[in-house]
Design a protein around this motif. Structure first.
Motif, short mmCIF file in Angstrom:
data_model
loop_
_atom_site.label_atom_id
_atom_site.label_comp_id
_atom_site.label_asym_id
_atom_site.label_seq_id
_atom_site.Cartn_x
_atom_site.Cartn_y
_atom_site.Cartn_z
N ARG A 187 -9.66 3.91 -1.47
CA ARG A 187 -10.60 4.77 -0.77
C ARG A 187 -11.84 5.04 -1.62
O ARG A 187 -11.77 5.23 -2.82
N ASN B 172 -5.67 1.53 0.94
CA ASN B 172 -5.70 1.17 2.36
C ASN B 172 -5.40 -0.32 2.54
O ASN B 172 -5.68 -1.13 1.65
N TYR B 173 -4.85 -0.67 3.69
CA TYR B 173 -4.68 -2.08 4.02
C TYR B 173 -5.15 -2.32 5.45
O TYR B 173 -5.08 -1.44 6.30
N LYS B 174 -5.65 -3.53 5.69
CA LYS B 174 -6.14 -3.88 7.02
C LYS B 174 -5.93 -5.37 7.25
O LYS B 174 -6.38 -6.20 6.46
N ALA C 204 0.80 -1.22 0.00
CA ALA C 204 0.00 0.00 0.00
C ALA C 204 0.83 1.27 0.00
O ALA C 204 0.43 2.28 -0.59
N ASN C 205 1.99 1.22 0.63
CA ASN C 205 2.76 2.45 0.83
C ASN C 205 4.03 2.56 -0.01
O ASN C 205 4.62 3.64 -0.06
N LYS D 234 -1.68 7.90 -2.04
CA LYS D 234 -1.98 7.37 -0.71
C LYS D 234 -3.40 6.81 -0.60
O LYS D 234 -3.93 6.69 0.49
#
Length: 263
Positions: free
Chosen positions: A78, A64-66, A40-41, A61
């Motif tokens: 997003r 997202n990751y979870k 993700a980054n 940016k």
């Protein structure tokens, strides 16, 4: 853009005793978190910089990751953004090659009854202020939006007649009209005027588009109108790219996390 990507780590687990195997869930959770963070980054933003022309920080940016379990991390772009456009929606066409995402500005023009449903605004960049990324600034869209919202002419009444306007010796028959005062921003066509006596093309003699009047004699074309949605080429194969990153890095990331868990 939902897709499941798996990686088999059986090769790492061969020959482990029962005690050592108890460290697997912890190591897997640490590894999957690190992998999600890196994707993700680092890896996806780097890829965006390669395939897109000067993407802004909001786009870079937007992934997202979870970590949702010891063995699973979710990645998603997003969506439902309060202001601006949703990355999940505007990035999708570039992953499959499809008609470009219709921006909020375009949707506003249609919802407000300004542009016909088969017309799509294309910015004339040289006549619009740009941000540090070379894209049309959000402030310009807001100015045009506001200007068009307040540009619909009011019904003309007898008291609005220009006393100086005459045709020979005949009585006054029409309202004096100053396009600079009434249409600082205006669209041709403008569907809000379909039921009025005001004829834009007769008054201005201009082609289709959105204009800004500056003074009495200076008009700028800000947007042209495309007759079909522009198509975005498939230049950002996000799912295949992430699958390759996982294939290349998952095992090494897990090995390092497993080694740390055994200390």
């Amino acid at each position: 853009m939902a897709q499941t990507i798996t990686h088999n780590i059986d090769a790492v687990l061969q020959g482990l005793d029962l005690y050592t195997r108890t460290k697997i869930p912890k190591a897997a959770r640490v590894a999957i978190g690190r992998l999600g963070y890196d994707v993700a980054n680092k890896f996806v933003p780097d890829r965006m910089n390669m395939v897109f022309e000067r993407p802004n920080q909001f786009t870079l940016k937007s992934l997202n990751y979870k970590v949702v379990s010891n063995y699973e991390v979710q990645l998603d772009f997003r969506k439902d953004v309060g202001k601006g456009n949703d990355p999940a929606r505007y990035l999708y066409p570039s992953t499959v090659g499809a008609p470009a995402y219709e921006t909020k500005f375009s949707r506003y023009l249609h919802a407000a009854g300004i542009a016909p449903s088969n017309r799509y605004p294309i910015p004339v960049k040289e006549n619009l202020a740009k941000n540090s990324y070379g894209k049309v600034s959000q402030g310009e869209y807001s100015k045009v939006w506001t200007g068009l919202s307040s540009s619909r002419p009011k019904r003309r009444q007898k008291k609005d007649l220009d006393s100086s306007l005459r045709f020979g010796q005949s009585k006054r028959r029409m309202t004096g009209f100053n396009p600079n005062a009434n249409f600082r921003y205006f669209s041709i066509p403008d569907n809000r005027m379909m039921n009025t006596s005001f004829k834009q093309t007769n008054l201005f003699g201009l082609g289709d588009g959105i204009y800004r009047a500056k003074g009495r004699n200076d008009l700028q074309l800000l947007f042209t109108y495309a007759k079909s949605k522009p198509k975005t080429p498939n230049i950002f194969d996000y799912q295949s790219f992430v699958a390759k990153v996982v294939e290349r890095r998952a095992e090494g990331t897990f090995r390092r996390a497993f080694k740390e868990a055994l200390k």
